[in-house]
Design a protein around this motif. Structure first.
Motif, short mmCIF file in Angstrom:
data_model
loop_
_atom_site.label_atom_id
_atom_site.label_comp_id
_atom_site.label_asym_id
_atom_site.label_seq_id
_atom_site.Cartn_x
_atom_site.Cartn_y
_atom_site.Cartn_z
N LYS A 1 -2.85 -11.51 -9.23
CA LYS A 1 -2.58 -13.05 -9.58
C LYS A 1 -1.29 -13.15 -10.03
O LYS A 1 -0.84 -14.47 -10.56
CB LYS A 1 -3.52 -13.40 -10.54
N GLN A 2 -0.50 -12.18 -10.46
CA GLN A 2 0.95 -12.47 -10.94
C GLN A 2 1.89 -13.03 -10.08
O GLN A 2 1.86 -12.85 -8.81
CB GLN A 2 1.62 -11.08 -11.27
N GLU A 3 2.80 -14.19 -10.31
CA GLU A 3 3.43 -14.90 -9.49
C GLU A 3 4.39 -14.01 -8.54
O GLU A 3 4.85 -14.57 -7.47
CB GLU A 3 4.01 -15.98 -10.38
N VAL B 1 7.12 -0.63 -7.62
CA VAL B 1 6.84 -0.34 -6.17
C VAL B 1 7.72 -1.68 -5.49
O VAL B 1 8.57 -1.03 -4.37
CB VAL B 1 5.53 -0.48 -5.85
N SER B 2 7.62 -2.82 -5.94
CA SER B 2 8.17 -3.91 -5.02
C SER B 2 9.90 -3.68 -5.47
O SER B 2 10.60 -3.84 -4.52
CB SER B 2 7.82 -5.32 -5.86
N PHE B 3 10.26 -3.21 -6.74
CA PHE B 3 11.43 -2.72 -6.95
C PHE B 3 12.35 -1.84 -5.89
O PHE B 3 13.56 -1.99 -5.45
CB PHE B 3 11.60 -2.43 -8.30
N ARG B 4 11.65 -0.83 -5.35
CA ARG B 4 12.08 -0.04 -4.38
C ARG B 4 11.97 -0.57 -3.01
O ARG B 4 12.53 0.10 -2.00
CB ARG B 4 11.34 1.33 -4.59
N GLY B 5 11.32 -1.72 -2.85
CA GLY B 5 11.42 -2.33 -1.57
C GLY B 5 10.00 -1.93 -0.76
O GLY B 5 9.74 -2.50 0.34
N LEU C 1 2.32 -11.84 -1.41
CA LEU C 1 1.37 -10.99 -0.86
C LEU C 1 -0.05 -11.47 -0.67
O LEU C 1 -0.40 -12.57 -1.56
CB LEU C 1 1.27 -9.49 -1.62
N GLN C 2 -0.85 -11.15 0.29
CA GLN C 2 -2.11 -11.86 0.49
C GLN C 2 -3.11 -11.05 -0.12
O GLN C 2 -3.11 -9.68 0.31
CB GLN C 2 -2.29 -12.06 2.04
N PHE C 3 -4.15 -11.54 -0.61
CA PHE C 3 -5.13 -10.83 -1.27
C PHE C 3 -6.77 -11.73 -0.86
O PHE C 3 -6.59 -12.78 -0.62
CB PHE C 3 -4.87 -10.78 -2.73
N ASN C 4 -7.70 -10.84 -0.96
CA ASN C 4 -9.00 -11.24 -0.85
C ASN C 4 -9.48 -11.14 -2.23
O ASN C 4 -9.76 -10.09 -2.81
CB ASN C 4 -9.69 -10.23 0.13
N GLU C 5 -9.81 -12.35 -3.00
CA GLU C 5 -10.67 -12.11 -4.28
C GLU C 5 -11.73 -11.43 -4.43
O GLU C 5 -11.92 -10.84 -5.46
CB GLU C 5 -10.77 -13.61 -4.65
N SER C 6 -12.35 -11.27 -3.49
CA SER C 6 -13.77 -10.42 -3.47
C SER C 6 -13.53 -8.95 -3.69
O SER C 6 -14.53 -8.20 -3.89
CB SER C 6 -14.61 -10.70 -2.15
N ASP C 7 -12.20 -8.64 -3.46
CA ASP C 7 -11.64 -7.10 -3.52
C ASP C 7 -11.56 -6.81 -5.16
O ASP C 7 -11.31 -5.87 -5.37
CB ASP C 7 -10.59 -6.72 -2.82
N VAL D 1 -0.31 -2.09 -3.14
CA VAL D 1 -1.55 -2.23 -2.43
C VAL D 1 -2.53 -2.40 -3.97
O VAL D 1 -2.87 -1.00 -4.28
CB VAL D 1 -2.17 -1.58 -1.50
N PHE D 2 -3.16 -3.36 -4.39
CA PHE D 2 -3.74 -3.17 -5.56
C PHE D 2 -5.26 -2.92 -5.37
O PHE D 2 -5.76 -3.51 -4.46
CB PHE D 2 -3.75 -4.56 -6.37
#
Length: 377
Positions: free
Chosen positions: A325-327, A91-95, A332-338, A99-100
């Motif tokens: 959690k991958q470097e 997904v990132s490779f394609r630009g 990207l910003q995440f909410n751990e509670s998700d 969304v996890f």
């Protein structure tokens, strides 16, 4: 004992595999040729779709489909948080932006309720345009494609089934790699159907998509390889790998899929009530790329893995780190509670030896060791 015994498989089919390889060498058709065409026809027939397009590997298969769909910057692609890196990497490779989404604790697959919540949240934020869902058939078990297809239709999204581990699985008789708008699989050696190197395939009923993919995978070719009508890539399955896969597909259909489920049942009989064993929902059939148990906590899981190693029993942790959690995704910003379920699973899962050639004595050895450790811990 082997975690996945490819040597035992080779010994059983040594003559057929050697002959298939020698025939390719004798004809000197190392790229393309009859074995590749035949394999694609056989795979499409087995899965139950119109088209199979082979390529260099499973990751390239995913990338090619996203490329064909024009996925890029500003697009949101929904991916399970508990899976191998490639599912989000492409997904990132394609630009585009992955969304996890957290997963179901029982099946390890994408949680459909949390999936819809993530789509709605993305729409409300308005920064990205939802485009694709990539459900992963983890450990051999198809994702909840019935509900995923309903969600995709509701929000006008494309579905790209990642069947890298799921080939051979099914839901009510409908085989993995036949769901969604397109599907992919991997022929990495340790997969349910693996070759002797890298390889992958794409499955679809979409005639136009199949034609475009066959162009993109060979430098955007038109009528021939020197007629280049678009920018593409070089992603072809080697003929030797196709020849090997023809032999192994026959074995897979004739007995390996059934045998690996026999191993699953034997494990379950011995480990039920001892640890949390795999859950296969009614109507689902798994190809068991992995047999994954859950322990009480990370300390118990890690201790069991060390103990098994001391007993000469291999085991693996899939996956030790969530996608979010991958470097590589630290921008990207995440909410751990998700991601409560994924965070827990990464601490408690352990995969035991699993393959069609595992003997009952070996299964007993593994289960005896698991029980012995848990009784003393």
């Amino acid at each position: 004992m082997e975690f996945r015994d490819l040597t035992a498989q080779y010994q059983k089919y040594k003559s057929e595999i050697n002959t298939a390889i020698q025939e390719v060498i004798s004809t000197a058709q190392f790229i393309g040729g009859k074995p590749v065409i035949e394999l694609e026809e056989q795979l499409a027939k087995y899965v139950g779709v119109k088209h199979c397009i082979t390529c260099a590997n499973g990751t390239e298969a995913l990338s090619l489909v996203l490329m064909a769909w024009g996925i890029g910057a500003g697009d949101a692609v929904f991916v399970p948080d508990f899976t191998f890196f490639a599912s989000g990497e492409v997904v990132s490779f394609r630009g585009a932006t992955p969304v996890f989404v957290d997963v179901d604790r029982d099946t390890f697959n994408i949680d459909v309720k949390k999936l819809e919540k993530a789509i709605v949240q993305t729409l409300e934020e308005g920064k990205l345009t939802p485009k694709v869902i990539i459900p992963v058939d983890l450990f051999g078990l198809p994702a909840n494609h019935i509900e995923i297809e309903k969600i995709a239709k509701k929000y006008n999204l494309l579905i790209l089934e990642d069947g890298a581990q799921g080939f051979g699985g099914s839901i009510n008789g409908k085989r993995a790699c036949s769901f969604g708008n397109a599907a992919t699989t991997s022929f990495f050696p340790a997969k349910p159907l693996g070759c002797y190197g890298d390889g992958g395939a794409i499955f679809t009923n979409d005639d136009e998509l199949a034609e475009l993919l066959n162009s993109l995978k060979i430098h955007g070719k038109g009528q021939d390889k020197y007629d280049n009508v678009r920018i593409g890539v070089n992603s072809r399955l080697d003929t030797i790998q196709a020849a090997v896969l023809q032999v192994k597909l026959k074995a897979f259909i004739e007995h390996e899929l059934e045998d690996v489920n026999r191993v699953y049942r034997l494990y379950n009989e011995r480990l039920s009530g001892i640890v949390e064993i795999p859950v296969i929902p009614e109507g689902y059939y798994s190809s068991f790329a992995q047999y994954t148990i859950k322990l009480k906590n990370k300390e118990q899981r890690d201790g069991l893995q060390v103990y098994l190693k001391e007993k000469g029993i291999p085991s693996m942790v899939y996956y030790i780190k969530p996608m979010h959690k991958q470097e590589a995704f630290s921008n990207l910003q995440f909410n751990e509670s998700d991601f409560e379920v994924t965070n827990e699973l990464c601490d408690i899962v352990l995969s035991l030896p699993m393959h069609p050639y595992l003997s009952e004595d070996e299964i007993n050895q593994v289960c005896k060791a698991v029980k012995a450790y848990l009784q003393r811990s």
